[in-house]
Design a protein around this motif. Structure first.
Motif, mmCIF file in Angstrom:
data_model
loop_
_atom_site.group_PDB
_atom_site.id
_atom_site.type_symbol
_atom_site.label_atom_id
_atom_site.label_comp_id
_atom_site.label_asym_id
_atom_site.label_seq_id
_atom_site.Cartn_x
_atom_site.Cartn_y
_atom_site.Cartn_z
ATOM 1 N N GLY A 171 0.775 -1.225 0.000
ATOM 2 C CA GLY A 171 0.000 0.000 0.000
ATOM 3 C C GLY A 171 0.809 1.280 0.000
ATOM 4 N N TYR A 172 1.964 1.298 0.646
ATOM 5 C CA TYR A 172 2.748 2.532 0.701
ATOM 6 C C TYR A 172 3.243 2.921 -0.682
ATOM 7 N N VAL A 173 3.692 1.955 -1.455
ATOM 8 C CA VAL A 173 4.143 2.242 -2.816
ATOM 9 C C VAL A 173 2.980 2.791 -3.646
ATOM 10 N N TYR A 174 1.825 2.160 -3.543
ATOM 11 C CA TYR A 174 0.656 2.631 -4.289
ATOM 12 C C TYR A 174 0.264 4.040 -3.842
ATOM 13 N N ALA A 175 0.314 4.304 -2.544
ATOM 14 C CA ALA A 175 -0.065 5.616 -2.032
ATOM 15 C C ALA A 175 0.878 6.703 -2.541
ATOM 16 N N LEU A 176 2.174 6.401 -2.588
ATOM 17 C CA LEU A 176 3.122 7.373 -3.138
ATOM 18 C C LEU A 176 2.858 7.613 -4.621
ATOM 19 N N GLY A 177 2.473 6.557 -5.335
ATOM 20 C CA GLY A 177 2.114 6.720 -6.744
ATOM 21 C C GLY A 177 0.904 7.622 -6.914
ATOM 22 N N ALA A 202 -0.102 9.949 -4.752
ATOM 23 C CA ALA A 202 0.297 11.303 -4.374
ATOM 24 C C ALA A 202 1.075 11.976 -5.502
ATOM 25 N N LYS A 203 1.962 11.231 -6.121
ATOM 26 C CA LYS A 203 2.726 11.766 -7.254
ATOM 27 C C LYS A 203 1.785 12.180 -8.379
ATOM 28 N N ALA A 204 0.787 11.344 -8.681
ATOM 29 C CA ALA A 204 -0.151 11.652 -9.760
ATOM 30 C C ALA A 204 -0.957 12.909 -9.445
ATOM 31 N N PHE A 205 -1.422 13.047 -8.206
ATOM 32 C CA PHE A 205 -2.196 14.231 -7.830
ATOM 33 C C PHE A 205 -1.354 15.497 -7.945
ATOM 34 N N ILE A 206 -0.123 15.438 -7.468
ATOM 35 C CA ILE A 206 0.725 16.626 -7.482
ATOM 36 C C ILE A 206 1.165 16.985 -8.891
ATOM 37 N N GLU A 207 1.616 16.011 -9.647
ATOM 38 C CA GLU A 207 2.177 16.314 -10.957
ATOM 39 C C GLU A 207 1.113 16.590 -12.004
ATOM 40 N N SER A 208 -0.155 16.291 -11.688
ATOM 41 C CA SER A 208 -1.264 16.680 -12.564
ATOM 42 C C SER A 208 -1.842 18.037 -12.172
ATOM 43 N N GLY A 209 -1.342 18.614 -11.081
ATOM 44 C CA GLY A 209 -1.787 19.921 -10.648
ATOM 45 C C GLY A 209 -3.012 19.919 -9.758
ATOM 46 N N MET A 210 -3.474 18.735 -9.320
ATOM 47 C CA MET A 210 -4.678 18.673 -8.487
ATOM 48 C C MET A 210 -4.395 18.920 -7.017
ATOM 49 N N ALA A 211 -3.132 18.861 -6.605
ATOM 50 C CA ALA A 211 -2.760 19.112 -5.216
ATOM 51 C C ALA A 211 -1.299 19.540 -5.190
ATOM 52 N N SER A 212 -0.887 20.145 -4.092
ATOM 53 C CA SER A 212 0.506 20.581 -3.993
ATOM 54 C C SER A 212 1.203 20.066 -2.747
ATOM 55 N N SER A 213 0.433 19.714 -1.709
ATOM 56 C CA SER A 213 1.020 19.190 -0.485
ATOM 57 C C SER A 213 0.078 18.148 0.099
ATOM 58 N N ILE A 214 0.526 16.889 0.100
ATOM 59 C CA ILE A 214 -0.331 15.756 0.442
ATOM 60 C C ILE A 214 0.225 15.028 1.658
ATOM 61 N N ILE A 215 -0.669 14.599 2.521
ATOM 62 C CA ILE A 215 -0.265 13.675 3.578
ATOM 63 C C ILE A 215 -0.740 12.286 3.193
ATOM 64 N N VAL A 216 0.197 11.350 3.167
ATOM 65 C CA VAL A 216 -0.104 9.931 2.988
ATOM 66 C C VAL A 216 -0.064 9.286 4.366
ATOM 67 N N ALA A 217 -1.184 8.736 4.795
ATOM 68 C CA ALA A 217 -1.241 8.034 6.071
ATOM 69 C C ALA A 217 -1.483 6.559 5.813
ATOM 70 N N THR A 218 -0.610 5.725 6.332
ATOM 71 C CA THR A 218 -0.798 4.280 6.278
ATOM 72 C C THR A 218 -1.064 3.803 7.690
ATOM 73 N N VAL A 219 -2.045 2.914 7.852
ATOM 74 C CA VAL A 219 -2.376 2.467 9.207
ATOM 75 C C VAL A 219 -3.081 1.121 9.152
ATOM 76 N N ASP A 220 -2.680 0.240 10.037
ATOM 77 C CA ASP A 220 -3.355 -1.053 10.162
ATOM 78 C C ASP A 220 -3.329 -1.497 11.613
ATOM 79 N N THR A 221 -4.443 -2.084 12.034
ATOM 80 C CA THR A 221 -4.549 -2.679 13.368
ATOM 81 C C THR A 221 -4.918 -4.154 13.170
ATOM 82 N N TYR A 222 -3.996 -4.876 12.551
ATOM 83 C CA TYR A 222 -4.223 -6.286 12.238
ATOM 84 C C TYR A 222 -4.430 -7.130 13.482
ATOM 85 N N SER A 223 -3.954 -6.669 14.635
ATOM 86 C CA SER A 223 -4.108 -7.475 15.850
ATOM 87 C C SER A 223 -5.582 -7.768 16.128
ATOM 88 N N LYS A 224 -6.456 -6.878 15.688
ATOM 89 C CA LYS A 224 -7.888 -7.068 15.918
ATOM 90 C C LYS A 224 -8.458 -8.186 15.053
#
Length: 338
Positions: free
Chosen positions: A117-123, A125-147
């Protein structure tokens, strides 16, 4: 055209823990040394019963914003990657936006992907920024697999831990060189039965993966019962990771010796060491960091990046290859200049 780059990474781990000593007390046949040798993990961080993915993600965002003195109102998009959403509706990304105090005028989306997921999320974010749809993005990855883990299934309880990471992806001037590039992706949905949460969704996962049924595994169901076919996942990894590395190098026009650091999904030490040797990567260019966190699924790579940075192993200007692989089955890779 503007270029996207990783400005900063940080993470947050829950206070709860599950040590090898704790596991040995429940499963005496598995010694502390055996667990450590097999997994490379000494301790796993475990979310509290009332602690949700949005709580961990918001805390990780607070950490990266505070450390970098980044103003919240400078963020114009939020991307959340999780396989353990707070609930089916409303979305976890909206909960993260609210809990992290991010502006009302931002876009917020989430997607369901695990170890890649992190690789996909960076992809994304790159697409949003380089297409001009955003300029500063936070990518949050989170999992609570213990549940999702059945308390009697030691095969997965020795591996997985909970955690979240937050990455600020920003834009540079059009004259700058590429900083996130060589992206490749892969998917094989026929492998879904090898790593699955059979219960708790709208579909009966045991129809997809009969071997994952709790009664087949001699378990009393806890309502989720994550199942992993270890040998199948290991073989899948040996198949896709070397070819992914080759594709990333080809698409980024680089040679192996030009990569300063390799950071793969932190699945377990045995698997990573096998991959390192197969790819002939020197140990000092191959970062492993999971002993106190366990396998945190989508957050293993960003947590490892931050730990490498704190250790002085990851320095500005270095070319870093990231490769994620796992549940889906899904995989992806890229190169980033730090």
């Amino acid at each position: 055209m503007v270029k996207a780059f990783i400005q900063a990474v940080d993470y947050h781990l829950p206070a709860g823990s599950l040590s090898n000593e704790d596991l040995n007390a429940q499963f005496p046949e598995w010694s502390v040394d055996k667990i450590a040798a097999k997994t490379g993990i000494e301790n796993r961080r475990i979310a509290a019963e009332d602690e949700l993915s949005s709580d961990l993600a918001a805390a990780a965002i607070q950490n990266v914003l505070a450390r970098t003195s980044t103003a919240r109102d400078s963020i114009d998009f939020l991307i959340v990657c999780t396989q353990s959403p707070d609930r089916q509706a409303a979305g976890t990304a909206a909960a993260v936006q609210a809990k992290a105090g991010l502006p009302l005028g931002i876009g917020a989306l989430e997607f369901n992907l695990g170890c890649s997921g992190y690789v996909y999320a960076l992809g994304l974010a790159k697409a949003f920024i380089e297409s001009g749809m955003a300029s500063s993005i936070i990518v949050a990855t989170v999992d609570t697999y213990s549940k999702y883990l059945n308390p009697s299934d030691k095969s997965v309880r020795t591996i997985f831990g909970d955690g979240a990471a937050a990455t600020i992806v920003s834009s540079t001037s059009a004259e700058s060189e590429e900083r996130i590039y060589g992206l490749v992706y892969g998917t094989d949905g026929t492998g879904a039965p090898s790593l699955i949460v059979p219960n708790g969704g709208l579909g009966d996962g045991t129809l997809v993966s009969p071997q994952s049924a709790p009664e087949v595994r001699g378990l009393v169901s806890n309502g989720s019962d994550l199942y992993m076919d270890g040998p199948a996942i290991f073989n899948f990894t040996l198949d896709v990771v070397p070819t992914t590395v080759e594709r990333v190098l080809h698409d980024s026009d680089l040679q192996m010796e030009e990569i300063d650091l390799f950071v793969f999904h932190q699945a377990n030490r045995f698997m990573l060491e096998h991959l390192r040797k197969r790819l002939r990567i020197d140990p000092d260019r191959f970062w492993v960091s999971m002993s106190d966190t366990g396998n945190t699924v989508s957050s293993t790579i960003p947590i490892a990046l931050r730990e490498a940075e704190k250790a002085g192993v990851l320095r500005p200007g270095m070319k870093v290859m990231l490769v994620g692989f796992g549940v889906g089955l899904s995989w992806g890779g890229l190169v980033t200049q730090w």
